[in-house]
Design a protein around this motif. Structure first.
Motif, PDB file in Angstrom:
ATOM      1  N   GLU A 303       2.220  -9.979 -12.638  1.00 38.71           N
ATOM      2  CA  GLU A 303       1.724  -8.866 -11.811  1.00 38.71           C
ATOM      3  C   GLU A 303       0.334  -9.208 -11.281  1.00 38.71           C
ATOM      4  O   GLU A 303      -0.461  -9.854 -11.964  1.00 38.71           O
ATOM      5  N   GLY A 304       0.066  -8.741 -10.070  1.00 39.42           N
ATOM      6  CA  GLY A 304      -1.179  -9.135  -9.405  1.00 39.42           C
ATOM      7  C   GLY A 304      -2.387  -8.321  -9.812  1.00 39.42           C
ATOM      8  O   GLY A 304      -3.514  -8.637  -9.445  1.00 39.42           O
ATOM      9  N   CYS A 305      -2.181  -7.235 -10.542  1.00 39.24           N
ATOM     10  CA  CYS A 305      -3.343  -6.469 -10.989  1.00 39.24           C
ATOM     11  C   CYS A 305      -3.091  -6.029 -12.422  1.00 39.24           C
ATOM     12  O   CYS A 305      -1.986  -6.144 -12.930  1.00 39.24           O
ATOM     13  N   THR A 306      -4.108  -5.500 -13.032  1.00 38.81           N
ATOM     14  CA  THR A 306      -3.986  -5.210 -14.460  1.00 38.81           C
ATOM     15  C   THR A 306      -3.780  -3.727 -14.732  1.00 38.81           C
ATOM     16  O   THR A 306      -3.442  -3.345 -15.832  1.00 38.81           O
ATOM     17  N   GLN A 310       0.413   1.560  -9.897  1.00 35.07           N
ATOM     18  CA  GLN A 310       1.468   1.789  -8.939  1.00 35.07           C
ATOM     19  C   GLN A 310       2.812   1.281  -9.429  1.00 35.07           C
ATOM     20  O   GLN A 310       3.846   1.715  -8.975  1.00 35.07           O
ATOM     21  N   CYS A 311       2.796   0.330 -10.334  1.00 39.03           N
ATOM     22  CA  CYS A 311       4.064  -0.286 -10.712  1.00 39.03           C
ATOM     23  C   CYS A 311       4.565   0.190 -12.057  1.00 39.03           C
ATOM     24  O   CYS A 311       5.687  -0.087 -12.446  1.00 39.03           O
ATOM     25  N   ASN A 312       3.712   0.880 -12.760  1.00 41.24           N
ATOM     26  CA  ASN A 312       4.113   1.512 -14.016  1.00 41.24           C
ATOM     27  C   ASN A 312       4.892   0.568 -14.918  1.00 41.24           C
ATOM     28  O   ASN A 312       4.448  -0.542 -15.175  1.00 41.24           O
ATOM     29  N   GLY A 355       5.083  -7.214  -6.123  1.00 43.66           N
ATOM     30  CA  GLY A 355       4.880  -7.202  -4.672  1.00 43.66           C
ATOM     31  C   GLY A 355       3.535  -7.771  -4.254  1.00 43.66           C
ATOM     32  O   GLY A 355       3.339  -8.122  -3.090  1.00 43.66           O
ATOM     33  N   GLY A 356       2.609  -7.862  -5.174  1.00 42.59           N
ATOM     34  CA  GLY A 356       1.315  -8.511  -4.894  1.00 42.59           C
ATOM     35  C   GLY A 356       0.463  -7.776  -3.874  1.00 42.59           C
ATOM     36  O   GLY A 356      -0.316  -8.400  -3.150  1.00 42.59           O
ATOM     37  N   CYS A 357       0.575  -6.424  -3.833  1.00 43.01           N
ATOM     38  CA  CYS A 357      -0.153  -5.696  -2.785  1.00 43.01           C
ATOM     39  C   CYS A 357      -1.668  -5.815  -2.946  1.00 43.01           C
ATOM     40  O   CYS A 357      -2.409  -5.579  -2.011  1.00 43.01           O
ATOM     41  N   MET A 358      -2.123  -6.175  -4.133  1.00 43.25           N
ATOM     42  CA  MET A 358      -3.568  -6.308  -4.344  1.00 43.25           C
ATOM     43  C   MET A 358      -4.043  -7.751  -4.122  1.00 43.25           C
ATOM     44  O   MET A 358      -5.226  -8.035  -4.276  1.00 43.25           O
ATOM     45  N   LEU A 359      -3.118  -8.658  -3.849  1.00 44.90           N
ATOM     46  CA  LEU A 359      -3.501 -10.063  -3.684  1.00 44.90           C
ATOM     47  C   LEU A 359      -3.448 -10.436  -2.214  1.00 44.90           C
ATOM     48  O   LEU A 359      -2.592  -9.957  -1.485  1.00 44.90           O
TER      49      LEU A 359
HETATM   50  S1  SF4 Z   1       2.638  -4.691  -6.614  1.00 42.61           S
HETATM   51 FE1  SF4 Z   1       0.464  -4.243  -6.305  1.00 42.61          FE
HETATM   52  S2  SF4 Z   1       0.029  -2.473  -7.671  1.00 42.61           S
HETATM   53 FE2  SF4 Z   1       1.942  -3.379  -8.371  1.00 42.61          FE
HETATM   54  S3  SF4 Z   1       1.336  -4.819 -10.012  1.00 42.61           S
HETATM   55 FE3  SF4 Z   1       1.492  -5.975  -8.056  1.00 42.61          FE
HETATM   56  S4  SF4 Z   1      -0.565  -6.024  -7.225  1.00 42.61           S
HETATM   57 FE4  SF4 Z   1      -0.509  -4.369  -8.796  1.00 42.61          FE
END
Ligand code: SF4
Length: 400
Positions: A303-306, A310-312, A355-359
Protein backbone atom coordinates in the motif's frame (compact mmCIF):
# COMPACT_ATOMS: atom_id res chain seq x y z
CA UNK A 1 -2.67 19.52 2.70
CA UNK A 2 -6.08 21.17 2.40
CA UNK A 3 -8.75 19.38 0.37
CA UNK A 4 -8.80 22.29 -2.07
CA UNK A 5 -5.18 21.89 -3.03
CA UNK A 6 -3.71 19.94 -5.95
CA UNK A 7 -3.14 16.35 -4.76
CA UNK A 8 0.46 15.41 -4.13
CA UNK A 9 0.31 12.68 -6.79
CA UNK A 10 -0.42 15.37 -9.42
CA UNK A 11 2.43 17.67 -8.40
CA UNK A 12 5.86 17.73 -9.97
CA UNK A 13 8.32 16.34 -7.40
CA UNK A 14 11.58 18.30 -7.25
CA UNK A 15 14.43 16.69 -5.31
CA UNK A 16 17.46 18.60 -4.01
CA UNK A 17 20.59 16.48 -3.67
CA UNK A 18 24.20 17.24 -2.81
CA UNK A 19 27.11 16.82 -0.45
CA UNK A 20 26.90 18.09 3.11
CA UNK A 21 28.99 21.21 2.60
CA UNK A 22 27.32 22.37 -0.63
CA UNK A 23 24.75 24.59 1.08
CA UNK A 24 21.88 22.53 -0.30
CA UNK A 25 19.31 23.39 2.34
CA UNK A 26 20.13 27.10 1.95
CA UNK A 27 19.49 26.80 -1.80
CA UNK A 28 16.18 25.03 -1.06
CA UNK A 29 15.17 27.89 1.20
CA UNK A 30 16.26 30.52 -1.34
CA UNK A 31 14.31 28.83 -4.16
CA UNK A 32 11.15 28.23 -2.13
CA UNK A 33 11.27 31.46 -0.14
CA UNK A 34 10.48 29.34 2.92
CA UNK A 35 12.49 27.86 5.72
CA UNK A 36 11.85 24.33 4.58
CA UNK A 37 14.80 22.57 6.14
CA UNK A 38 17.00 23.08 9.13
CA UNK A 39 20.11 25.00 8.17
CA UNK A 40 23.06 24.58 10.46
CA UNK A 41 26.79 25.04 10.42
CA UNK A 42 27.03 21.47 11.59
CA UNK A 43 27.67 19.19 8.61
CA UNK A 44 24.88 16.71 7.87
CA UNK A 45 22.05 18.30 9.84
CA UNK A 46 19.41 17.03 7.42
CA UNK A 47 18.58 13.42 8.29
CA UNK A 48 15.40 12.13 6.61
CA UNK A 49 14.29 13.77 3.37
CA UNK A 50 12.09 16.78 4.18
CA UNK A 51 9.07 16.94 1.88
CA UNK A 52 6.65 19.82 1.37
CA UNK A 53 3.89 20.61 -1.12
CA UNK A 54 3.84 24.21 -2.30
CA UNK A 55 3.29 26.57 -5.23
CA UNK A 56 6.60 27.29 -6.93
CA UNK A 57 6.26 30.11 -9.43
CA UNK A 58 6.50 30.18 -12.39
CA UNK A 59 6.01 26.39 -12.41
CA UNK A 60 2.91 25.83 -10.22
CA UNK A 61 2.06 23.09 -7.72
CA UNK A 62 5.12 21.05 -6.73
CA UNK A 63 6.47 18.88 -3.95
CA UNK A 64 9.93 19.94 -2.79
CA UNK A 65 12.11 17.18 -1.33
CA UNK A 66 15.28 18.15 0.54
CA UNK A 67 17.48 15.10 1.01
CA UNK A 68 20.34 14.35 3.44
CA UNK A 69 23.95 14.81 2.27
CA UNK A 70 25.10 12.07 -0.07
CA UNK A 71 28.58 11.91 1.48
CA UNK A 72 27.45 11.23 5.03
CA UNK A 73 29.58 8.84 7.07
CA UNK A 74 29.20 6.21 9.77
CA UNK A 75 26.29 3.85 10.34
CA UNK A 76 23.71 6.61 10.72
CA UNK A 77 25.23 8.47 7.78
CA UNK A 78 24.92 5.42 5.56
CA UNK A 79 21.23 5.20 6.46
CA UNK A 80 20.77 8.85 5.51
CA UNK A 81 22.54 8.31 2.17
CA UNK A 82 20.26 5.33 1.53
CA UNK A 83 17.21 7.50 2.24
CA UNK A 84 18.47 10.22 -0.08
CA UNK A 85 18.87 7.61 -2.83
CA UNK A 86 15.41 6.16 -2.12
CA UNK A 87 13.96 9.60 -2.79
CA UNK A 88 15.16 9.26 -6.40
CA UNK A 89 12.26 6.86 -6.98
CA UNK A 90 9.72 9.69 -6.86
CA UNK A 91 11.70 12.65 -8.17
CA UNK A 92 10.56 14.16 -11.51
CA UNK A 93 13.31 16.81 -11.57
CA UNK A 94 16.60 16.64 -9.66
CA UNK A 95 18.73 19.56 -8.54
CA UNK A 96 22.29 18.67 -7.63
CA UNK A 97 23.71 21.39 -5.41
CA UNK A 98 27.50 21.61 -5.55
CA UNK A 99 29.92 23.88 -3.69
CA UNK A 100 30.96 26.16 -6.57
CA UNK A 101 34.36 26.79 -4.99
CA UNK A 102 35.12 23.07 -4.94
CA UNK A 103 33.38 21.80 -8.09
CA UNK A 104 31.99 18.35 -8.83
CA UNK A 105 33.33 15.52 -6.68
CA UNK A 106 32.98 11.76 -6.94
CA UNK A 107 29.65 11.44 -5.01
CA UNK A 108 28.19 14.19 -7.27
CA UNK A 109 29.33 12.38 -10.38
CA UNK A 110 27.88 9.11 -9.09
CA UNK A 111 24.55 10.86 -8.60
CA UNK A 112 24.64 12.33 -12.10
CA UNK A 113 25.15 8.81 -13.48
CA UNK A 114 22.13 7.73 -11.40
CA UNK A 115 19.98 10.62 -12.77
CA UNK A 116 20.94 9.65 -16.30
CA UNK A 117 20.21 5.95 -15.85
CA UNK A 118 16.80 6.77 -14.33
CA UNK A 119 16.16 9.42 -17.03
CA UNK A 120 15.55 12.13 -14.43
CA UNK A 121 16.03 15.61 -15.92
CA UNK A 122 18.48 17.50 -13.68
CA UNK A 123 20.22 20.80 -13.10
CA UNK A 124 23.66 21.13 -11.53
CA UNK A 125 23.52 24.14 -9.19
CA UNK A 126 26.95 25.55 -8.35
CA UNK A 127 26.30 27.38 -5.09
CA UNK A 128 28.36 30.04 -3.29
CA UNK A 129 28.98 32.13 -6.41
CA UNK A 130 29.40 35.12 -4.06
CA UNK A 131 32.74 33.61 -3.04
CA UNK A 132 33.98 33.22 -6.62
CA UNK A 133 35.54 35.50 -9.24
CA UNK A 134 33.09 36.49 -12.00
CA UNK A 135 35.16 34.68 -14.64
CA UNK A 136 34.74 31.44 -12.67
CA UNK A 137 30.95 31.64 -12.74
CA UNK A 138 30.28 31.81 -16.47
CA UNK A 139 27.21 29.73 -17.22
CA UNK A 140 27.82 26.32 -18.64
CA UNK A 141 25.01 24.86 -20.67
CA UNK A 142 25.04 21.22 -21.72
CA UNK A 143 24.02 19.97 -25.10
CA UNK A 144 20.46 19.27 -23.97
CA UNK A 145 18.02 20.05 -21.21
CA UNK A 146 19.25 17.07 -19.17
CA UNK A 147 22.63 18.69 -18.71
CA UNK A 148 22.11 22.17 -17.46
CA UNK A 149 24.07 24.01 -14.87
CA UNK A 150 23.91 27.39 -13.20
CA UNK A 151 25.98 29.35 -10.69
CA UNK A 152 23.92 30.78 -7.81
CA UNK A 153 24.38 32.26 -4.39
CA UNK A 154 21.90 31.23 -1.72
CA UNK A 155 23.61 33.82 0.43
CA UNK A 156 22.83 36.93 -1.66
CA UNK A 157 20.13 35.54 -4.00
CA UNK A 158 22.21 35.85 -7.17
CA UNK A 159 20.68 33.83 -10.06
CA UNK A 160 18.00 32.25 -7.85
CA UNK A 161 15.33 33.75 -10.13
CA UNK A 162 17.14 32.28 -13.19
CA UNK A 163 17.33 28.91 -11.45
CA UNK A 164 13.56 28.96 -10.91
CA UNK A 165 13.08 29.72 -14.61
CA UNK A 166 15.20 26.70 -15.48
CA UNK A 167 13.18 24.51 -13.12
CA UNK A 168 9.96 25.75 -14.73
CA UNK A 169 11.36 24.99 -18.18
CA UNK A 170 12.19 21.41 -17.17
CA UNK A 171 8.81 21.14 -15.44
CA UNK A 172 7.04 21.67 -18.75
CA UNK A 173 8.88 18.70 -20.24
CA UNK A 174 7.73 16.31 -17.49
CA UNK A 175 4.14 17.55 -17.16
CA UNK A 176 1.61 14.77 -17.61
CA UNK A 177 -0.71 15.63 -20.51
CA UNK A 178 -2.62 12.38 -20.27
CA UNK A 179 -6.30 12.34 -19.42
CA UNK A 180 -8.07 10.24 -16.83
CA UNK A 181 -11.18 9.68 -18.92
CA UNK A 182 -11.59 12.89 -20.94
CA UNK A 183 -10.22 11.31 -24.12
CA UNK A 184 -12.78 8.49 -23.90
CA UNK A 185 -15.88 10.70 -23.81
CA UNK A 186 -17.42 13.40 -25.99
CA UNK A 187 -18.97 16.69 -25.00
CA UNK A 188 -22.44 16.07 -23.51
CA UNK A 189 -21.87 12.36 -22.76
CA UNK A 190 -23.33 11.01 -19.54
CA UNK A 191 -21.06 8.98 -17.29
CA UNK A 192 -22.43 7.07 -14.30
CA UNK A 193 -20.04 6.76 -11.37
CA UNK A 194 -20.72 4.11 -8.75
CA UNK A 195 -19.26 5.15 -5.42
CA UNK A 196 -20.31 2.97 -2.49
CA UNK A 197 -20.62 4.96 0.71
CA UNK A 198 -19.82 2.38 3.36
CA UNK A 199 -18.08 2.46 6.71
CA UNK A 200 -14.69 2.84 4.98
CA UNK A 201 -15.76 6.02 3.16
CA UNK A 202 -14.41 9.23 4.72
CA UNK A 203 -16.98 11.30 6.55
CA UNK A 204 -18.63 14.06 4.54
CA UNK A 205 -16.69 13.79 1.30
CA UNK A 206 -15.71 11.59 -1.63
CA UNK A 207 -12.26 10.06 -1.86
CA UNK A 208 -9.59 11.67 -3.99
CA UNK A 209 -9.78 9.36 -7.08
CA UNK A 210 -13.56 9.92 -7.24
CA UNK A 211 -13.14 13.70 -6.98
CA UNK A 212 -10.50 13.68 -9.71
CA UNK A 213 -12.69 11.59 -12.03
CA UNK A 214 -15.70 13.88 -11.58
CA UNK A 215 -13.52 16.90 -12.29
CA UNK A 216 -12.01 15.35 -15.43
CA UNK A 217 -15.48 14.49 -16.78
CA UNK A 218 -16.65 18.07 -16.13
CA UNK A 219 -13.49 19.47 -17.74
CA UNK A 220 -14.32 17.56 -20.91
CA UNK A 221 -17.96 18.61 -21.10
CA UNK A 222 -19.38 15.36 -19.74
CA UNK A 223 -22.31 14.95 -17.34
CA UNK A 224 -21.70 13.10 -14.08
CA UNK A 225 -24.33 10.95 -12.42
CA UNK A 226 -22.94 9.75 -9.09
CA UNK A 227 -24.79 6.89 -7.39
CA UNK A 228 -24.43 4.13 -4.86
CA UNK A 229 -24.83 0.51 -5.98
CA UNK A 230 -28.47 0.24 -4.93
CA UNK A 231 -29.36 3.35 -6.96
CA UNK A 232 -27.66 2.19 -10.14
CA UNK A 233 -30.59 0.30 -11.63
CA UNK A 234 -32.99 3.23 -11.34
CA UNK A 235 -30.31 5.65 -12.56
CA UNK A 236 -29.90 3.53 -15.69
CA UNK A 237 -33.70 3.39 -16.19
CA UNK A 238 -34.03 7.14 -15.76
CA UNK A 239 -31.34 7.99 -18.29
CA UNK A 240 -33.07 9.33 -21.41
CA UNK A 241 -29.88 8.77 -23.41
CA UNK A 242 -27.68 5.70 -23.07
CA UNK A 243 -24.75 6.51 -20.77
CA UNK A 244 -21.34 6.56 -22.44
CA UNK A 245 -19.94 4.37 -19.68
CA UNK A 246 -20.24 3.27 -16.08
CA UNK A 247 -17.21 3.64 -13.81
CA UNK A 248 -17.36 1.73 -10.55
CA UNK A 249 -15.40 1.28 -7.39
CA UNK A 250 -13.57 -2.04 -7.84
CA UNK A 251 -15.05 -3.58 -4.72
CA UNK A 252 -18.54 -3.32 -6.21
CA UNK A 253 -17.47 -4.76 -9.58
CA UNK A 254 -19.35 -8.04 -9.33
CA UNK A 255 -22.70 -6.56 -8.42
CA UNK A 256 -22.36 -3.63 -10.80
CA UNK A 257 -21.43 -5.86 -13.73
CA UNK A 258 -24.65 -7.83 -13.19
CA UNK A 259 -26.72 -4.62 -13.30
CA UNK A 260 -25.06 -2.82 -16.23
CA UNK A 261 -26.31 -4.18 -19.61
CA UNK A 262 -23.57 -5.61 -21.85
CA UNK A 263 -23.99 -2.84 -24.41
CA UNK A 264 -22.96 -0.18 -21.89
CA UNK A 265 -19.18 -0.05 -21.35
CA UNK A 266 -18.14 -0.72 -17.77
CA UNK A 267 -14.79 -0.08 -16.13
CA UNK A 268 -13.39 0.95 -12.76
CA UNK A 269 -11.69 3.93 -11.15
CA UNK A 270 -8.70 1.75 -10.55
CA UNK A 271 -8.30 0.67 -14.17
CA UNK A 272 -8.64 4.23 -15.45
CA UNK A 273 -6.06 5.47 -12.94
CA UNK A 274 -3.64 2.69 -13.90
CA UNK A 275 -4.03 3.72 -17.54
CA UNK A 276 -3.54 7.39 -16.62
CA UNK A 277 -0.29 6.59 -14.85
CA UNK A 278 0.92 4.32 -17.66
CA UNK A 279 0.86 1.15 -15.55
CA UNK A 280 -2.09 -0.73 -16.97
CA UNK A 281 -0.36 -3.18 -19.30
CA UNK A 282 2.08 -4.29 -16.59
CA UNK A 283 -0.81 -4.77 -14.16
CA UNK A 284 -2.95 -6.68 -16.66
CA UNK A 285 -0.02 -9.00 -17.45
CA UNK A 286 0.73 -9.38 -13.74
CA UNK A 287 -2.87 -10.42 -12.99
CA UNK A 288 -2.32 -13.61 -15.03
CA UNK A 289 -0.06 -14.84 -12.24
CA UNK A 290 -3.16 -15.31 -10.05
CA UNK A 291 -3.99 -18.40 -12.11
CA UNK A 292 -0.53 -19.89 -11.55
CA UNK A 293 -0.25 -19.54 -7.77
CA UNK A 294 0.64 -22.71 -5.89
CA UNK A 295 0.37 -23.82 -2.26
CA UNK A 296 2.98 -22.05 -0.14
CA UNK A 297 3.53 -19.15 -2.56
CA UNK A 298 4.06 -15.79 -0.93
CA UNK A 299 2.05 -12.77 -2.10
CA UNK A 300 3.06 -9.22 -1.19
CA UNK A 301 0.24 -6.70 -0.72
CA UNK A 302 1.73 -3.25 -0.94
CA UNK A 303 0.00 0.00 0.00
CA UNK A 304 1.22 3.47 -0.87
CA UNK A 305 0.33 5.11 2.42
CA UNK A 306 0.23 4.08 6.02
CA UNK A 307 -3.03 5.55 7.24
CA UNK A 308 -5.47 3.23 5.39
CA UNK A 309 -8.10 5.94 5.69
CA UNK A 310 -9.44 5.26 2.24
CA UNK A 311 -8.64 1.62 1.74
CA UNK A 312 -9.58 0.33 5.14
CA UNK A 313 -9.35 -3.46 5.38
CA UNK A 314 -9.26 -4.29 1.68
CA UNK A 315 -5.57 -5.16 1.62
CA UNK A 316 -5.41 -6.78 5.01
CA UNK A 317 -8.65 -8.77 5.11
CA UNK A 318 -10.81 -8.78 1.98
CA UNK A 319 -8.23 -9.35 -0.75
CA UNK A 320 -6.42 -12.23 0.99
CA UNK A 321 -9.80 -13.93 1.54
CA UNK A 322 -10.89 -13.41 -2.09
CA UNK A 323 -7.55 -14.61 -3.45
CA UNK A 324 -7.61 -17.75 -1.30
CA UNK A 325 -11.15 -18.46 -2.49
CA UNK A 326 -10.33 -17.76 -6.15
CA UNK A 327 -7.14 -19.84 -6.26
CA UNK A 328 -8.14 -22.52 -3.73
CA UNK A 329 -4.50 -22.50 -2.60
CA UNK A 330 -2.83 -22.17 0.77
CA UNK A 331 -1.00 -18.91 0.29
CA UNK A 332 1.17 -16.82 2.54
CA UNK A 333 0.59 -13.07 2.58
CA UNK A 334 2.95 -10.25 3.50
CA UNK A 335 2.33 -6.51 3.62
CA UNK A 336 4.26 -3.32 3.06
CA UNK A 337 3.04 0.24 3.34
CA UNK A 338 4.12 3.80 2.70
CA UNK A 339 7.66 4.18 1.46
CA UNK A 340 8.68 0.74 2.66
CA UNK A 341 8.49 -1.11 -0.65
CA UNK A 342 10.98 -4.01 -0.20
CA UNK A 343 14.24 -3.67 -2.12
CA UNK A 344 14.42 -7.47 -2.50
CA UNK A 345 11.30 -9.09 -3.97
CA UNK A 346 12.80 -12.52 -4.59
CA UNK A 347 10.71 -14.13 -1.80
CA UNK A 348 7.45 -13.26 -3.55
CA UNK A 349 5.54 -14.97 -6.35
CA UNK A 350 3.24 -12.01 -6.92
CA UNK A 351 3.05 -8.37 -5.84
CA UNK A 352 -0.37 -6.70 -5.63
CA UNK A 353 -0.21 -2.94 -5.22
CA UNK A 354 -2.96 -0.60 -4.07
CA UNK A 355 -4.30 2.10 -6.38
CA UNK A 356 -1.38 4.28 -5.28
CA UNK A 357 -3.43 7.49 -5.21
CA UNK A 358 -0.93 9.03 -2.80
CA UNK A 359 2.10 8.13 -4.93
CA UNK A 360 3.28 9.99 -7.96
CA UNK A 361 3.64 8.33 -11.33
CA UNK A 362 7.42 8.04 -11.09
CA UNK A 363 7.30 6.21 -7.79
CA UNK A 364 4.77 3.64 -9.00
CA UNK A 365 6.83 3.15 -12.16
CA UNK A 366 9.97 2.55 -10.16
CA UNK A 367 8.14 -0.13 -8.14
CA UNK A 368 6.90 -1.79 -11.31
CA UNK A 369 10.40 -1.62 -12.82
CA UNK A 370 11.88 -3.23 -9.73
CA UNK A 371 9.36 -6.09 -9.84
CA UNK A 372 9.82 -6.59 -13.58
CA UNK A 373 13.63 -6.55 -13.20
CA UNK A 374 13.38 -9.28 -10.57
CA UNK A 375 10.96 -11.29 -12.68
CA UNK A 376 8.13 -10.97 -10.12
CA UNK A 377 4.67 -10.30 -11.63
CA UNK A 378 2.99 -7.16 -10.27
CA UNK A 379 -0.65 -6.13 -10.49
CA UNK A 380 -2.93 -3.80 -8.56
CA UNK A 381 -6.00 -4.21 -6.38
CA UNK A 382 -8.53 -3.14 -9.02
CA UNK A 383 -7.08 -5.24 -11.85
CA UNK A 384 -6.83 -8.23 -9.53
CA UNK A 385 -10.46 -7.87 -8.39
CA UNK A 386 -11.68 -7.50 -11.98
CA UNK A 387 -9.73 -10.62 -12.95
CA UNK A 388 -11.14 -12.66 -10.04
CA UNK A 389 -14.67 -11.55 -10.94
CA UNK A 390 -14.17 -12.60 -14.57
CA UNK A 391 -14.77 -9.09 -15.91
CA UNK A 392 -11.27 -7.87 -16.63
CA UNK A 393 -11.77 -8.12 -20.39
CA UNK A 394 -15.04 -6.21 -20.20
CA UNK A 395 -13.51 -3.44 -18.10
CA UNK A 396 -10.67 -3.01 -20.61
CA UNK A 397 -12.92 -2.87 -23.68
CA UNK A 398 -13.86 0.73 -23.04
CA UNK A 399 -10.22 1.72 -23.58
CA UNK A 400 -10.08 0.44 -27.16
S1 SF4 B 1 -4.96 3.55 -2.84
FE1 SF4 B 1 -4.32 5.53 -2.01
S2 SF4 B 1 -5.35 5.68 0.02
FE2 SF4 B 1 -5.40 3.54 -0.58
S3 SF4 B 1 -3.57 2.62 0.40
FE3 SF4 B 1 -3.03 3.21 -1.74
S4 SF4 B 1 -2.12 5.23 -1.58
FE4 SF4 B 1 -3.26 4.85 0.36
Amino acid sequence: MSLNETPSSERIHIGFFGMRNAGKSSVVNAVTGQKLALVSDVKGTTTDPVQKAMELLPLGPVVIIDTPGIDDEGELGAMRVERAKNALAKVDIALLVVDGAVGLRTPDETLITEFKSRKIPYIVVFNKSDLLEKSDTEQTEGADSHEQSIYVSAENGQNIHELKEKIAHLGKTVHNEKKLVGDLIDQGDTVILVTPIDESAPKGRLILPQQQMIRDILDHGGINIVVQVDQLESALKNCAVKPRMVITDSQAFKEVSRIVPEDIPLTSFSILFARYKGELSAFVNGADALDKLQDGDKVLLSEGCTHHRQCNDIGTVKLPAWIRKYTGKELEFAWSSGTEFPSDLSAYTLVIHCGGCMLNEREIHSRIDRAVAEGVPITNYGTCIAKMNGILDRSLQVLH
